[in-house]
Motif scaffolding. Sequence first.
Motif: not given
Ligand code: ZN
Length: 209
Positions: A98-99, A105
């Motif tokens: 995930c960013h 995520c």
């Molecule tokens: Zn994510």
Amino acid sequence: MSDSNTDTSRLDWSKGNGLLPAIVQHWLSGEVLMLGYMNAEALAQTRSSSHVTFYSRSKQRLWTKGESSGHVLVLKSIRIDCDADTLLVQAEPHGPTCHLGTSSCFGDSAQVRPPLGFLAELDALVAQRHAERPDASYTTKLFDDGIRRIAQKVGEEGVETALAAVVQGDDELLGEAADLVFHLTVVLRARGLSLADVVRVLAERHSGG
Ligand SMILES: [Zn+2]
């Protein structure tokens, strides 16, 4: 060996106007990492490059996961569902998926991963310690002490686990069993093997009846 769950020529691209949802799962721990969408071109690029690639609906172009962060997903296998309109992508993540910095995520590993999936994480952590030998790590010290010392620890923890099973409470037994599994993981790694290799033997025995 092909079965109907790996035959991507069956995929029905018409349902989603050329895009199909792709669930990405950690190939060892079973953790669900993210959901993306692939068109036929993204699927082809995923297979040819071994880096999981999606069609980004916001960017309106192919997007290789990790193309800017370096946190790629290395392809292990692709399966398709019964209706041939959803992909299950098994991958090895390099770095957080995930960013936002979490492994998945859907949240942190501890929240997302199936309970036994932690064994895969333990195996990977021990392998990393073996490769990098960070200072002040108990695992590094074990590897530096060598196979005889590690084997001795496995023996001690095995005896302590056996004793706890007979004369101690559940907490003590669980603690000794955890020590045993940890040292077992280390002794396997010292021989170039992994918990996954042990699981393969167990599974083969099971399928063999
Ligand atoms: Zn994510």
